[in-house]
Structure formats: C-alpha cells, structure tokens
Design a protein around this motif. Structure first.
Motif, PDB file in Angstrom:
ATOM      1  N   THR A   3       0.900  -1.237   0.036  1.00 15.10           N
ATOM      2  CA  THR A   3       0.187  -0.180   0.090  1.00 15.10           C
ATOM      3  C   THR A   3       0.830   1.083  -0.070  1.00 15.10           C
ATOM      4  N   LEU A   4       2.149   1.277   0.722  1.00 15.48           N
ATOM      5  CA  LEU A   4       2.786   2.325   0.858  1.00 15.48           C
ATOM      6  C   LEU A   4       3.497   2.625  -0.378  1.00 15.48           C
ATOM      7  N   SER A   5       3.909   1.828  -1.016  1.00 12.65           N
ATOM      8  CA  SER A   5       4.736   2.105  -2.319  1.00 12.65           C
ATOM      9  C   SER A   5       3.500   2.411  -3.487  1.00 12.65           C
ATOM     10  N   LEU A   6       2.250   2.360  -3.091  1.00 19.13           N
ATOM     11  CA  LEU A   6       1.358   2.758  -4.269  1.00 19.13           C
ATOM     12  C   LEU A   6       0.592   3.924  -3.712  1.00 19.13           C
ATOM     13  N   VAL A   7       1.055   4.357  -2.686  1.00 21.66           N
ATOM     14  CA  VAL A   7       0.495   5.838  -2.513  1.00 21.66           C
ATOM     15  C   VAL A   7       1.578   7.090  -2.941  1.00 21.66           C
ATOM     16  N   PRO A   8       1.334   8.008  -3.423  1.00 17.71           N
ATOM     17  CA  PRO A   8       2.145   8.772  -4.082  1.00 17.71           C
ATOM     18  C   PRO A   8       3.168   9.440  -3.057  1.00 17.71           C
ATOM     19  N   PHE A   9       2.544   9.754  -1.748  1.00 16.65           N
ATOM     20  CA  PHE A   9       3.562  10.519  -0.695  1.00 16.65           C
ATOM     21  C   PHE A   9       4.380   9.657   0.060  1.00 16.65           C
ATOM     22  N   THR A  10       3.930   8.381   0.182  1.00 16.90           N
ATOM     23  CA  THR A  10       4.812   7.410   0.507  1.00 16.90           C
ATOM     24  C   THR A  10       6.035   6.743  -0.406  1.00 16.90           C
ATOM     25  N   THR A  11       5.530   6.692  -1.604  1.00 18.78           N
ATOM     26  CA  THR A  11       6.218   5.678  -2.288  1.00 18.78           C
ATOM     27  C   THR A  11       7.854   6.336  -2.627  1.00 18.78           C
ATOM     28  N   PRO A  12       8.104   7.332  -2.539  1.00 21.71           N
ATOM     29  CA  PRO A  12       9.416   7.771  -2.635  1.00 21.71           C
ATOM     30  C   PRO A  12      10.463   6.988  -1.815  1.00 21.71           C
ATOM     31  N   ILE A  13       9.976   6.569  -0.401  1.00 18.27           N
ATOM     32  CA  ILE A  13      10.680   6.246   0.416  1.00 18.27           C
ATOM     33  C   ILE A  13      10.500   4.630   0.368  1.00 18.27           C
ATOM     34  N   ALA A  14       9.128   4.342   0.163  1.00 16.31           N
ATOM     35  CA  ALA A  14       8.714   2.992   0.560  1.00 16.31           C
ATOM     36  C   ALA A  14       9.438   1.959  -0.820  1.00 16.31           C
ATOM     37  N   THR A  15       9.155   2.498  -2.077  1.00 18.30           N
ATOM     38  CA  THR A  15       9.648   1.683  -3.157  1.00 18.30           C
ATOM     39  C   THR A  15      11.143   1.345  -2.887  1.00 18.30           C
ATOM     40  N   PRO A  16      12.261   2.331  -2.837  1.00 19.20           N
ATOM     41  CA  PRO A  16      13.513   2.008  -2.692  1.00 19.20           C
ATOM     42  C   PRO A  16      13.808   0.938  -1.563  1.00 19.20           C
ATOM     43  N   VAL A  17      13.167   1.206  -0.648  1.00 18.32           N
ATOM     44  CA  VAL A  17      13.354   0.232   0.533  1.00 18.32           C
ATOM     45  C   VAL A  17      12.876  -1.386   0.096  1.00 18.32           C
ATOM     46  N   ARG A  18      11.575  -1.321  -0.330  1.00 17.27           N
ATOM     47  CA  ARG A  18      11.144  -2.750  -0.860  1.00 17.27           C
ATOM     48  C   ARG A  18      11.815  -3.274  -2.012  1.00 17.27           C
ATOM     49  N   TRP A  19      12.522  -2.395  -2.840  1.00 15.42           N
ATOM     50  CA  TRP A  19      13.259  -2.987  -3.747  1.00 15.42           C
ATOM     51  C   TRP A  19      14.552  -3.481  -3.502  1.00 15.42           C
TER      52      TRP A  19
END
Lengths: 306, 414
Positions: free
Chosen positions: B347-363
């Motif tokens: 969810t966090l990586s699909l919300v524009p405000f949290t994706t900048p941090i969530a996506t790299p962490v998940r990646w």
C-alpha cells in the motif's frame, strides 16, 4: 492595419459573481490580456495574433496595479532577471539595465538590495523593469497611483516619448485628468459595464453639450438663482468659486453672462468650453459612482497603428 | 528553456549568497571532523581500562579472570589480594585516577553468577565486555567442575556465522539484510534532509513572490509550471551543492584520518577502514529515480502550500500536514524492512506521498515485481502533476485560504 490589442467580448466570473462582462472590469481585463487569468468566454488578440501576453511577453511591458520586487535581491540582479523572464539575453539585459539606472540616477544603487531603496527609487526600478526590453506595447495598471511628483513626471514623459516613437501605451486610471491629457483613445468602464469607447475627440463630440465655466472673483451676486433657471442651465456642477454649466437647449451663453453681471457678481473667468472628461463621466454614471473606475487607453498615432 | 534556466539561476544564486548556506556548509565538515576525532580518542586509551581484580575465591579463579580480561583487549587487569582494607585502598586509587575500577569475585561467581564491579565510570561497553568475558569463563568453570573436557567446552562455545544470500530477481546475490536496510535507511535520511532543508525553501520563495505581488509580472511572461519547475530545480541544485561540499570534505577528512590519529598520538592502524557497500546498477537507478521524484513531489507540495497561503504564519500551519506525510514514510521504514511484501508495504509503495521512500526500501529488500515498480513510478508522476495544478491555481489567488473542497475542485478543473 494591425491593432495591437483586441479584446473581444471576454467574460470572467469569480465564484458566481461576474467580474468582467464584455471586457468591462479594468484590472481583470488587463490580467486576461496578460495571460494571468484565462477568460471564461471571448478571446484576446495581440499584434493581430491569437493568444495573450505570455506568448508575446518580449514585446509587452506590464506594470501591475499592485507593485513589488524581490526585496532581498540586488537592484541590477532584479532587473536582469525580470528581463530574462521576458526572453532578453542576460548580457543585453545587463547593458540595458545599467543604461536605465544611469538615466534615472540610480547607478550608484545597482549593487544595493532593493529593500535598501526608498519607495520612490523602488518605483523607478519597477518602472525600468517594465520598459527595459523596449516593448511595442506597454500596459500600465493605475500607473500614477502612489507615485511621487518626480516619478509621476518621469512616467508621463516616458508615455509621451513612447507615443512619439509610434508605440502603444495602454493604461488604466481613475483620474480623468490623466486620461484626458494623455489619451488618444479611451474606454470608460463603470460597474462592470462599458460606457464609452472611442477617441477623445469623438467622446467629447458625442457627450459634450454647450458648456460654460464660470469663475467668481469674490462676490457671487445672484448667481445661484440664475444657475437654477432650467430655461438657461440644464446641468450644474458647482465647485463654490467655480462652476461648470451645461446650457439648456436654445439658451444663449451671453444671456447668462448678462444676467450674472447684472446680478452684481464679479467674474474672474467666463469661458465657453467643451466638457471635461470628469464631467462627462459624472454625467454618465451619476455622482455616487464618480469614484468608480474608468480606464483610459492611448493608441499610438503613428507606427503601430498605421 | 531559457526562462526556466533564468529562474533556476536566480534561485540558486540567491540561496547560495545567504550566510545560512555557508554556516551549514561549514558546520557539516566540523561535525564530521568531530566524529573522527572522537572515534580516534575512543580507540586510544579510552577503550583499555585499568582494573584490579580482588580475588576471594577458594579455587583461585583470579589469574584466569585476569588472563581472560587481558585477552579481550579492553582491559589491563592486575590481581589484588583480598584482605581487610583492600577495598578502601583500591577506592583511593580509583579516586586518584590510577585505576579505572575494580572487580570483586567470590565463590558466588561460579555458584550463583554474581560479581561486583566498582568504578568511577560505569560505561555500557565496559560492563558488557566484563559480563561477556566473565560469562564465558564461568560457563567453562562450571562445565569443568562437572568433568567436561576443556577442549569440548571451547568447541561448544564457537559462535554461529550465518552466511546471508539474498534472492534478487531469481538470482542469489551475496548481500546481507543489514546492508540493504542501512542503504535504504541512508537514502531515506538523505531524501528527508534534502526535502526539509531545501524543499522547504521553495515554499518561502513562492510565498515571497506572492506577498510582494511580483508573481503577476512573472506569470505574465513565464508559465506557472516553468516557474515552479525552475524553483524546484534551483532548490535541488542548492541542496546538491551543499551535499557535494559535505561529501568532498568528508572524503578529504576520511583520507586524513591516519595523520589525524598520528597527531593525536594514536596508532593509525587502529582506525578502522570503512567499507562502502556494493550497490547494483538497477538498485542505484531505482534510488536515483525515486529520490528525484520524491524531491520533486515534496518540493512541489511545499510550492503549493506557499501558493495557497497569504503569509508566513499561514504557510507554517499549512506545511504541517506535508511534514507529517514525510514523517509517516520515514517512520514506516522499519515495518517495511521487516516484511517488504506485506499488504502494508504494498500500500505504501502505491501511495504517491510514501512511495519515494517505500519503493526503494522494498526494492533493495528484493521482493518487488517490476510491474509494481512501474506502477509506483506512474503514481508518483501523477501525484507530481496533481500538486502542480494546485500550485498553478493557488499562485494567483489572494485572500482566504482554500477549503479542502475547493482544492479538489481546482485539481479537477484546472
């Protein structure tokens, strides 16, 4: 003959209330010309091309009603930046800015912060920023408001200079005297409606009756009674020591002069005149709206219009 | 393009000219130098403690304890015979700084696991080190008491080294969870700092143009989007410049660690070398893309806040929700690294405000399908565009602040 500015039936509404209908509404209309607002209806053409001020920003100088500069920037930097924003190259902007600062006596201030300057000097800087890029069309929104006498003169001179160089100056004012002295064409707007649109001569011709200006030299005699005679005077604007009369149809100015002298009034001036723009405006909108806005436009006689 | 460039340059030059820029440019290296000196001082003397061991055990465990303490490298231990008045005289030695502390061991050490340590300074590291050393010794002593072969005891105490390999996109890569965690964490901190130190500047800059009304002249010659982009790029380059100053000075200081250590009279070899983690190219690309996107989004949000407010006070209030959004992404890092494929993380990586941090962490945690990565990027881009719309409308508005309802309408109609 390309018209520099064509405002075609533009309309703008703000949350339910109509600010501009068919181009009436001074500042809002100017903002629409400058592409700051988009019209809800109608269109604007500049230099015979579709589109507002932003596309043509290199050819337009715009001085908004509410003025301001970056207070913490250096004078020269502000001028160069604002010129660059209009598409002037950095180097050319610098040369021009120094030239203008020199001309208006601000050369020693070029490296000072804007906030260090006096109000009058800031006005000069803002004015330089409006015309630095030598625009073909200058749009000034209430340019004289808040200006000190010296800057007022600088502005008037520049407007006249622009006119002689065949450029167009479009300005709005609520001071009829300015409009009357400076404008070739004018458009009067009040309460969101356009009242007059045409050259100054046309306006005076259409709206002028026979006018008499009377100035007393102390004793006024029976003047009030004579002025109240509807057979002689149709309308009166009484300033106390001075009065502006509009003659009733068929009345003779000489009759009034005779009656005044006979009544014992001493006159300093008795002049047959065309009505002042102020008088025309007041007649049209009524005295209660006399403070409302009017907008004057000055089209160039030569170049741009020819 | 020329116009955007003019905005970028103005923003950059005006910021770099302020004294605050240089204060923080200098403060960074000073802080870093302080850390290095502190580390060196720590490694010198500070770590080796002079302790006395008061031995009143019947089995004479004292020498063994001393041997173990000396072997740990953190202590220089001496034996003090137990007797009346010994505690007082040792206390005096501690008082006169000739000793750091003293350890009192009795038979309780092996029987019930009790000992006493008195010192002028009870540092956590010292205590842990003492406990560890004594613990090993006591386990050995207890087992030996029950007749276990000392060799067996040593063998039994060998610790387990877990070799960690991450499966990233079907391949096993030598990597460790801590490493990817720290990398993601480092990038989040960097983004957090860049936004809070420099993205916020975009807000004050927008607000300045609005309150001085110069915006009217600007917007009549520059498109609002160009203006905003120029501002953000300007703020971004100021922040980049600041980071470069910090980075270069940190690099220089690191290479000077040997000489610094010598100057301080420490052994240069004692200064450990720092190993930079190996970052795969794909991960680096994801980092850079989301870092830039995140900076753009949040700076645009600050620009919109500036555009919607009519004075400094209003802006400060209106910026709070934006800061909270940033905080939420920051605080969620721990949860994200624990389970990068949970619904929460998705969810966090699909919300524009949290994706900048969530996506790299998940990646970096290696559990993100490529299509999800693409979706995150698209959502981030949509977020940026939406915020730009708010800015565009707000910038020309004067008077009262818009309600949420009006905001939604702007975004729809602009």
């Amino acid at each position: 003959m390309p018209e520099p500015v064509v405002v075609d039936r533009v309309t703008k509404r703000f949350s339910g209330h109509t600010a501009v209908e068919n181009g009436a509404g001074k500042t809002t209309t100017l903002r629409m010309i400058m592409d700051i607002y988009e019209p809800d209806a109608g269109s604007i053409r500049l230099f015979d091309q579709v589109g507002g001020g932003r596309i043509h920003s290199a050819r337009i100088g715009y001085l908004p009603e509410e003025r301001g500069l970056y207070p913490r920037m250096r004078v020269l930097d502000v001028l160069v930046f604002l010129a660059e924003a209009k598409g002037v190259s950095r180097r050319a902007a610098r040369v021009k800015a120094l030239e203008w600062l020199e001309r208006l006596g601000l050369a020693d201030w070029r490296l000072r912060k804007v906030s260090d300057l006096s109000k009058g000097m800031q006005q000069k800087v803002q004015f330089i920023s409006t015309i630095l890029h030598d625009p073909d069309l200058v749009i000034l929104d209430e340019p004289f408001s808040g200006l000190d006498p010296v800057n007022s003169q600088v502005l008037r001179d520049t407007v006249v200079d622009y006119r002689h160089r065949g450029k167009t100056v479009l300005f709005s004012t609520h001071i009829m005297e300015h409009a009357e002295k400076l404008c070739d064409r004018l458009c009067i707007i009040a309460r969101g409606k356009k009242l007059i649109d045409g050259t100054l001569a046309e306006v005076k011709h259409t709206h002028g009756g026979k006018h008499v200006i009377v100035e007393f030299d102390g004793t006024q005699g029976n003047a009030r009674q004579i002025f109240a005679d509807r057979q002689l005077v149709a309308k009166l604007q009484d300033f106390g020591q001075q009065a502006e009369l509009e003659l009733a149809t068929g009345a003779d100015a000489q009759e009034i002069l005779k009656a005044l002298v006979n009544s014992g009034a001493r006159l300093a001036r008795f002049e047959l005149a065309s009505p002042s723009l102020h008088k025309i405006f007041v007649d049209l909108v009524g005295p209660e709206a006399a403070t409302a806005a009017a907008s004057g436009a000055r089209g160039a006689n030569g170049g741009a219009n020819a | 393009m020329h116009k955007i460039w003019a905005v970028v340059r103005r923003e950059f030059v005006e910021r770099v000219r302020t004294k605050w820029f240089w204060v923080s440019a200098i403060l960074g290296p000073v802080l870093f130098a302080g850390i290095i000196v502190f580390q060196i001082v720590q490694s010198m003397g500070g770590a080796v403690r002079n302790v006395a061991v008061v031995d009143s055990t019947t089995d004479k465990l004292g020498p063994k304890v001393i041997e173990a303490l000396d072997a740990s490298g953190s202590f220089r231990a001496t034996l003090a015979a137990a007797g009346p008045g010994v505690i007082d005289s040792l206390s005096n030695l501690v008082e006169s700084k000739q000793l750091n502390g003293f350890l009192i061991i009795t038979d309780d050490l092996v029987q019930t696991g009790r000992a006493e340590y008195q010192a002028s300074n009870l540092g956590m590291q010292t205590i842990e080190s003492l406990q560890r050393t004594l613990g090993k010794l006591v386990v050995k002593a207890r087992l030996e008491q029950r007749g276990v072969n000392p060799g067996v005891v040593d063998w039994a105490q060998i610790r387990i080294a877990l070799d960690q390999k991450k499966i990233s996109h079907g391949k096993a890569v030598s990597d460790s969870a801590t490493q990817s965690f720290f990398m993601a964490y480092f990038m989040a901190i960097l983004l957090f700092m860049a936004i809070l130190l420099y993205g916020v500047n975009v807000m004050s800059s927008v607000l300045e143009e609005k309150t001085t009304r110069i915006i009217e002249v600007l917007v009549s010659s520059i498109r609002p989007f160009q203006l905003m982009l120029g501002k953000i790029l300007g703020a971004g380059s100021v922040s980049f410049f600041q980071f470069v100053i910090w980075g270069v000075s940190a690099r220089v200081l690191l290479s000077l660690r040997g000489p610094i250590a010598r100057a301080l009279g420490a052994d240069p070899a004692s200064v450990q070398t720092m190993v930079l983690p190996h970052i795969p190219a794909a991960t680096l690309a994801v980092f850079i893309a989301f870092f830039l996107g995140g900076f753009l989004l949040y700076s645009a949000m600050f620009a919109a806040v500036g555009a919607m407010s009519s004075n400094e006070q209003e802006a400060r209030q209106a910026q709070q929700p934006v800061t909270y959004l940033l905080m939420v992404s920051y605080l969620s890092i721990l949860g994200l690294t624990n389970d990068p494929s949970s619904t929460f993380a998705r969810t966090l990586s699909l919300v524009p405000f949290t994706t900048p941090i969530a996506t790299p962490v998940r990646w970096t945690a290696g559990s993100m399908p490529t299509w999800e990565l693409a979706a995150s990027l698209v959502i981030l881009a949509i977020g940026i565009v939406a915020v730009t719309w708010v800015y565009r409308v707000g910038i020309l508005m004067t008077g009262k602040r818009p309600t949420v309802k009006e905001l939604v309408r702007w975004v729809r109609t602009a």
